[in-house]
Structures are given as C-alpha cells and as structure tokens.
Design a protein around this motif. Sequence first.
Motif, PDB file in Angstrom:
ATOM      1  N   UNK A  97       0.954  -1.090   0.075  1.00 55.00           N
ATOM      2  CA  UNK A  97       0.080   0.076   0.065  1.00 55.00           C
ATOM      3  C   UNK A  97       0.883   1.346  -0.060  1.00 55.00           C
ATOM      4  N   UNK A  98       1.899   1.319   0.748  1.00 59.08           N
ATOM      5  CA  UNK A  98       2.931   2.397   0.981  1.00 59.08           C
ATOM      6  C   UNK A  98       3.647   2.603  -0.547  1.00 59.08           C
ATOM      7  N   UNK A  99       4.017   1.481  -1.119  1.00 59.03           N
ATOM      8  CA  UNK A  99       4.589   1.599  -2.302  1.00 59.03           C
ATOM      9  C   UNK A  99       3.509   1.985  -3.370  1.00 59.03           C
ATOM     10  N   UNK A 100       2.349   1.657  -3.404  1.00 56.55           N
ATOM     11  CA  UNK A 100       1.295   2.420  -4.409  1.00 56.55           C
ATOM     12  C   UNK A 100       1.295   3.776  -4.003  1.00 56.55           C
ATOM     13  N   UNK A 101       1.074   4.227  -2.774  1.00 59.37           N
ATOM     14  CA  UNK A 101       1.085   5.782  -2.383  1.00 59.37           C
ATOM     15  C   UNK A 101       2.217   6.289  -3.201  1.00 59.37           C
ATOM     16  N   UNK A 102       3.373   5.990  -2.838  1.00 58.47           N
ATOM     17  CA  UNK A 102       4.619   6.656  -3.389  1.00 58.47           C
ATOM     18  C   UNK A 102       4.619   6.634  -4.981  1.00 58.47           C
ATOM     19  N   UNK A 103       4.164   5.653  -5.674  1.00 58.66           N
ATOM     20  CA  UNK A 103       4.027   5.437  -6.900  1.00 58.66           C
ATOM     21  C   UNK A 103       3.121   6.411  -7.317  1.00 58.66           C
ATOM     22  N   UNK A 104       1.956   6.685  -6.610  1.00 56.05           N
ATOM     23  CA  UNK A 104       0.838   7.692  -7.149  1.00 56.05           C
ATOM     24  C   UNK A 104       1.809   8.929  -7.088  1.00 56.05           C
ATOM     25  N   UNK A 105       2.352   9.336  -5.944  1.00 58.76           N
ATOM     26  CA  UNK A 105       2.924  10.604  -5.893  1.00 58.76           C
ATOM     27  C   UNK A 105       4.197  10.761  -6.875  1.00 58.76           C
ATOM     28  N   UNK A 106       4.691   9.784  -7.297  1.00 60.66           N
ATOM     29  CA  UNK A 106       5.770  10.035  -8.361  1.00 60.66           C
ATOM     30  C   UNK A 106       5.029  10.185  -9.744  1.00 60.66           C
ATOM     31  N   UNK A 107       3.998   9.603  -9.967  1.00 53.27           N
ATOM     32  CA  UNK A 107       3.260   9.972 -11.174  1.00 53.27           C
ATOM     33  C   UNK A 107       2.903  11.283 -11.310  1.00 53.27           C
ATOM     34  N   UNK A 108       2.455  11.814 -10.138  1.00 54.56           N
ATOM     35  CA  UNK A 108       1.938  13.229 -10.139  1.00 54.56           C
ATOM     36  C   UNK A 108       3.023  14.110 -10.018  1.00 54.56           C
ATOM     37  N   UNK A 109       4.107  13.770  -9.647  1.00 50.44           N
ATOM     38  CA  UNK A 109       5.249  14.546  -9.878  1.00 50.44           C
ATOM     39  C   UNK A 109       5.879  14.637 -11.494  1.00 50.44           C
TER      40      UNK A 109
END
Length: 343
Positions: A326-338
């Motif tokens: 779940x944390x990896x998904x959240x970090x991937x989401x943030x990376x995609x937004x960036x």
Amino acid sequence: MSADQTADLRTALLAWFDRQGRDLPWRQGPEGRRDPYRAWVAEVLLQQTQVARGLGYYHNFLTAFPSVQDLAAAPLDDVLKAWEGCGYYARARNLHRAAQVIAQQGFPEAYGGWLALPGVGPYTAAALSSLTLNEACAVNDGNVRRVLARLHAEPQPTPRWVQAQADALLDPARPGAWNEAVMDLGATICTPKSPQCGACPLSPWCAGRASAQPTAYPAPKARPVVQEVRAVAVLIGTPQQAVLEQRAGGLLGGLWGLPTQPYDPARPGAQAQALRDLCARLPATPGPLLGEVTHAMTHRRVIWQVYAATGGPHPTDVRGAPLSRLDHKALSLAQARADSLFT
C-alpha cells in the motif's frame, strides 16, 4: 476402507508422486531428512502464498539469509525488507524470533520441538517433523481437506475429521513423501473448481468421483464480509525521501510507511478532520490531494486519500525501508503526479 484398500491407495498415490511430484527447490536432499532451514522457510512462506509466487520470494530470502545463523543475526528491518511484498508480515517476525532460538538450541528433533517455536502451528510442525525427521505426522491443510472430503464424499469436513482421516491414511514408511503427495494432488489434480478425475491416482477409491459431482465436496464455506477501511496519508518530502513512521499491530507491525490516520466515512467531515488531526500530530501543514490508492488485505479493502504536506520531521531515504504494498502504491502515485508536472 479395508487394510488392503488402504495399502493399494498408498501405493498408487506414492507411485504417482514419484513420477509427477513437483520439482521444488526446498525438496532437495534425502527423503525424510530434508535441510531443516530450507524446509522451514518454505513451509512458512507457503502458508499464505501460492507456490508460483512463493518461488521468487524463497530464492530472494535465502540469498539474503543463507543460514539460520544469518537470519538470527540480522536486524528485523532487514528481514522485513527481504519479505517485502509477500504479506502477512507476522510470518517474517516469527521466523526471525524462531531463528534466534534455533541458533542457540539447534533445530528441533521432534514434532513437539517444532511446535514450540514462534509462529509454528500444528500443520507446520507436522510437515517439518515428517520432512526433516521422518516422523509419522500427518498434515492437515486446505489441499488435504479437499482431497479427503472428495475421497469420502464428505460435504462438511471438520478439522478433527480431516485429521483423523489423514492420520489413518498416512504411510508410516514414507510420511514426508506422503504428506507432499497429498498436497501436490490437491494443488495440481484435485483442484477446487476443475478436478482432473481422469488423471487422479485415487479415482478408483474416490466417492466424490463416483457421485459425478466431485466439486460438491467439500461444500463451499461462507465468505466473510469484506471490511472497508479508510484513512488519510501524507507525503512529506518526495517519493524517494519521505517522512516514515513504524507500523504497530499484527498485520503490518514492524514495517515503515507514510503517516496515516483512519476515519469513518459515515461521519460528515471525517476525512478533513482526520487530515487536520494527522498534521497536528506530526506537526505539518496539509497540502493538495495527490490521489487515492486501494489495496486488498486479508478480508479488508483499504483505501487511502494521499495528500502532500510540508513541515514535520526530517524525511529519510525510503529505498532501504521495509514498506507495505500500500505504501509503495502511494509513493508510485506521488511519483506519477510529480512526473506529470514536468511533461
């Protein structure tokens, strides 16, 4: 079933296993005298992980910790990192605790010794004592339950009934091979939805096949209701350098992850209040919503609203920390937004 029928059934299943048993890395070594470390890691790993997925985790874990002494001496964070993505992290914590016991006392020499180790229940103790000590202990798991329920056309096999049938059929001369044979049969032939009865070595004795409705045994279990759990999470820093907190509790205990705060979606304004409470605790200043991530965990569906935030504790490098999916998904989401801001 008569003694002669039992003997013939044993012969048929073991002959099938000798020809077609799965070639798995933890099955190396003399029958009944397997390497206890490799067998133990495999049995714990496969408690909640299918073999196809488990092979990669098994190789990675043994590369990181080639011996029980290496596992015992490793920091818990390193063990959890090696287990990352496999889920049910209590297994990794118990492996680490048990390895420290074994490093001091040696591997168990009987069923009771295995059962006394952290995280080892009756199934795992029976499997390991039969595989590594040639002890006549029958295993009882989901595959065994299904095979025996169909063999006897039993729609409601209780754990006690399954254990009694497994004990009665166990081949005392080859208990480890017998246990693996029954489990392989359930995993590859006597499958839940599409049993291959024509290829099954037990078909001459199988009451479920004779009924022409083998999939009726055992009767389906009632599925538990999936609980939805909602929370807000905050990313302070970047997907590579972020504020992390260590999780507590049985499900993800010991892992690290983004700060979170659960909330009740039925309460008006609960999400906004949870974000304020979380940022006040850190302390930090909330920023924009980055998006939503969802993950299925056991009988839960966890949904996070992920926000950016500023302030708070100093960010750390996330790459070496053991994180949940779940944390990896959240970090991937943030990376995609960036990334989207620069394209």
